[in-house]
Design a protein around this motif. Sequence first.
Motif, PDB file in Angstrom:
ATOM      1  N   PRO A 111       0.596  -1.069  -0.120  1.00  0.00           N
ATOM      2  CA  PRO A 111      -0.162  -0.249  -0.018  1.00  0.00           C
ATOM      3  C   PRO A 111       1.180   1.010  -0.339  1.00  0.00           C
ATOM      4  O   PRO A 111       2.029   1.505   1.087  1.00  0.00           O
ATOM      5  CB  PRO A 111      -0.670   0.062   1.408  1.00  0.00           C
ATOM      6  N   PRO A 112       0.509   2.882  -0.569  1.00  0.00           N
ATOM      7  CA  PRO A 112       0.962   3.847  -0.549  1.00  0.00           C
ATOM      8  C   PRO A 112       1.472   4.129   0.812  1.00  0.00           C
ATOM      9  O   PRO A 112       0.918   3.694   2.116  1.00  0.00           O
ATOM     10  CB  PRO A 112       0.311   4.806  -0.923  1.00  0.00           C
ATOM     11  N   ARG A 113       2.531   4.725   0.886  1.00  0.00           N
ATOM     12  CA  ARG A 113       3.165   4.633   2.148  1.00  0.00           C
ATOM     13  C   ARG A 113       1.619   6.232   2.975  1.00  0.00           C
ATOM     14  O   ARG A 113       1.711   6.820   2.385  1.00  0.00           O
ATOM     15  CB  ARG A 113       4.516   5.917   2.614  1.00  0.00           C
ATOM     16  N   PRO A 114       1.970   6.554   3.924  1.00  0.00           N
ATOM     17  CA  PRO A 114       0.825   6.967   4.856  1.00  0.00           C
ATOM     18  C   PRO A 114       0.773   8.310   4.123  1.00  0.00           C
ATOM     19  O   PRO A 114      -0.298   9.606   3.757  1.00  0.00           O
ATOM     20  CB  PRO A 114       1.096   7.931   6.253  1.00  0.00           C
ATOM     21  N   GLY A 115       1.791   9.394   4.011  1.00  0.00           N
ATOM     22  CA  GLY A 115       2.289  10.473   3.671  1.00  0.00           C
ATOM     23  C   GLY A 115       2.342  11.110   1.924  1.00  0.00           C
ATOM     24  O   GLY A 115       2.345  11.966   1.384  1.00  0.00           O
ATOM     25  N   ALA A 116       2.355   9.543   1.370  1.00  0.00           N
ATOM     26  CA  ALA A 116       2.062  10.011  -0.107  1.00  0.00           C
ATOM     27  C   ALA A 116       0.850   9.421  -0.448  1.00  0.00           C
ATOM     28  O   ALA A 116       0.325   9.989  -2.268  1.00  0.00           O
ATOM     29  CB  ALA A 116       3.107   8.446  -0.544  1.00  0.00           C
ATOM     30  N   ASP A 117       0.033   9.200   0.284  1.00  0.00           N
ATOM     31  CA  ASP A 117      -2.040   9.610  -0.923  1.00  0.00           C
ATOM     32  C   ASP A 117      -2.013  11.119  -0.774  1.00  0.00           C
ATOM     33  O   ASP A 117      -2.350  11.342   0.069  1.00  0.00           O
ATOM     34  CB  ASP A 117      -2.435   8.454   0.739  1.00  0.00           C
ATOM     35  N   PRO A 118      -2.559  11.024  -1.582  1.00  0.00           N
ATOM     36  CA  PRO A 118      -2.963  12.161  -2.502  1.00  0.00           C
ATOM     37  C   PRO A 118      -4.539  12.780  -0.803  1.00  0.00           C
ATOM     38  O   PRO A 118      -4.915  13.868  -0.987  1.00  0.00           O
ATOM     39  CB  PRO A 118      -3.223  12.422  -3.179  1.00  0.00           C
ATOM     40  N   ASN A 119      -4.630  11.846  -0.788  1.00  0.00           N
ATOM     41  CA  ASN A 119      -6.026  11.837   0.303  1.00  0.00           C
ATOM     42  C   ASN A 119      -5.782  12.109   1.785  1.00  0.00           C
ATOM     43  O   ASN A 119      -5.323  10.646   2.279  1.00  0.00           O
ATOM     44  CB  ASN A 119      -7.918  10.705   0.270  1.00  0.00           C
ATOM     45  N   PRO A 120      -5.380  13.479   2.576  1.00  0.00           N
ATOM     46  CA  PRO A 120      -4.872  13.299   3.514  1.00  0.00           C
ATOM     47  C   PRO A 120      -5.675  12.601   4.749  1.00  0.00           C
ATOM     48  O   PRO A 120      -5.016  11.515   5.819  1.00  0.00           O
ATOM     49  CB  PRO A 120      -4.904  14.761   4.201  1.00  0.00           C
ATOM     50  N   ILE A 121      -7.565  12.536   4.867  1.00  0.00           N
ATOM     51  CA  ILE A 121      -7.868  11.907   5.703  1.00  0.00           C
ATOM     52  C   ILE A 121      -7.982  10.006   5.575  1.00  0.00           C
ATOM     53  O   ILE A 121      -7.397   8.904   6.096  1.00  0.00           O
ATOM     54  CB  ILE A 121      -9.376  11.938   5.905  1.00  0.00           C
ATOM     55  N   LYS A 122      -7.797  10.029   4.628  1.00  0.00           N
ATOM     56  CA  LYS A 122      -7.786   8.085   4.007  1.00  0.00           C
ATOM     57  C   LYS A 122      -5.481   7.765   3.966  1.00  0.00           C
ATOM     58  O   LYS A 122      -5.269   6.985   5.021  1.00  0.00           O
ATOM     59  CB  LYS A 122      -7.615   7.726   2.557  1.00  0.00           C
ATOM     60  N   GLY A 123      -5.097   8.852   4.165  1.00  0.00           N
ATOM     61  CA  GLY A 123      -3.511   8.386   4.558  1.00  0.00           C
ATOM     62  C   GLY A 123      -3.363   8.932   6.653  1.00  0.00           C
ATOM     63  O   GLY A 123      -3.250   8.389   6.793  1.00  0.00           O
ATOM     64  N   LEU A 124      -4.749   9.515   6.871  1.00  0.00           N
ATOM     65  CA  LEU A 124      -4.613   9.652   8.258  1.00  0.00           C
ATOM     66  C   LEU A 124      -5.035   7.590   9.105  1.00  0.00           C
ATOM     67  O   LEU A 124      -4.685   7.623   9.935  1.00  0.00           O
ATOM     68  CB  LEU A 124      -5.016  10.524   9.002  1.00  0.00           C
ATOM     69  N   ARG A 125      -6.486   7.566   8.299  1.00  0.00           N
ATOM     70  CA  ARG A 125      -6.502   6.576   8.790  1.00  0.00           C
ATOM     71  C   ARG A 125      -5.625   5.161   8.436  1.00  0.00           C
ATOM     72  O   ARG A 125      -5.526   4.402   9.176  1.00  0.00           O
ATOM     73  CB  ARG A 125      -8.250   6.003   7.712  1.00  0.00           C
ATOM     74  N   ALA A 126      -4.928   5.578   7.760  1.00  0.00           N
ATOM     75  CA  ALA A 126      -3.948   4.200   7.135  1.00  0.00           C
ATOM     76  C   ALA A 126      -2.946   4.394   8.224  1.00  0.00           C
ATOM     77  O   ALA A 126      -2.447   3.107   8.919  1.00  0.00           O
ATOM     78  CB  ALA A 126      -3.477   4.262   5.342  1.00  0.00           C
ATOM     79  N   SER A 127      -2.316   5.463   8.384  1.00  0.00           N
ATOM     80  CA  SER A 127      -1.301   5.569  10.210  1.00  0.00           C
ATOM     81  C   SER A 127      -1.780   5.020  11.015  1.00  0.00           C
ATOM     82  O   SER A 127      -1.570   3.965  11.882  1.00  0.00           O
ATOM     83  CB  SER A 127      -1.112   6.990   9.814  1.00  0.00           C
ATOM     84  N   PHE A 128      -3.325   5.593  11.552  1.00  0.00           N
ATOM     85  CA  PHE A 128      -3.578   5.037  12.176  1.00  0.00           C
ATOM     86  C   PHE A 128      -3.476   3.097  12.416  1.00  0.00           C
ATOM     87  O   PHE A 128      -4.003   2.506  13.427  1.00  0.00           O
ATOM     88  CB  PHE A 128      -5.087   5.159  13.018  1.00  0.00           C
ATOM     89  N   GLY A 129      -3.898   2.710  11.231  1.00  0.00           N
ATOM     90  CA  GLY A 129      -4.373   1.034  11.369  1.00  0.00           C
ATOM     91  C   GLY A 129      -3.102   0.739  11.378  1.00  0.00           C
ATOM     92  O   GLY A 129      -2.667  -0.888  12.233  1.00  0.00           O
TER      93      GLY A 129
END
Length: 131
Positions: A5-23
């Motif tokens: 999966p893309p790195r959390p900071g690399a996702d253009p959708n910041p909420i999706k990236g934040l959710r991934a970081s929490f995951g």
Amino acid sequence: MGSFPPRPGADPNPIKGLRASFGYAFRGLRYAWTSQRNFRIESYIAALALALSLWLGVGLLEVLFLILIVLSLELLNTALEAVVDLTSPTYHPLAKAAKDTAAAAVLISSLLSGLIGLILLGPPLLDKLER
């Protein structure tokens, strides 16, 4: 090679990236809980200290801070052990020193947190038990 999966900071959708970081963080907690006996023991002791603090009505912030220190260091110790095991699958004295030193940090924080906990909670607990 497998896709990651893309790195959390690399996702253009910041909420999706934040959710991934929490995951990822919750997966790390789950790994520590399922694989590290000491993390579970420290968590149970933390819950007991928190319950005592609430019951006695003292030192809630201090107890939470002590819990933060011990559990965070245990998680860092677990991460360091995993990295050392990955990079040094055979015995090496420096790998042992790294793992032992990280464990010593957890030991010192646990012992001193226990002592501070006794100082904070001991007298009010004795008062309550004597009544």
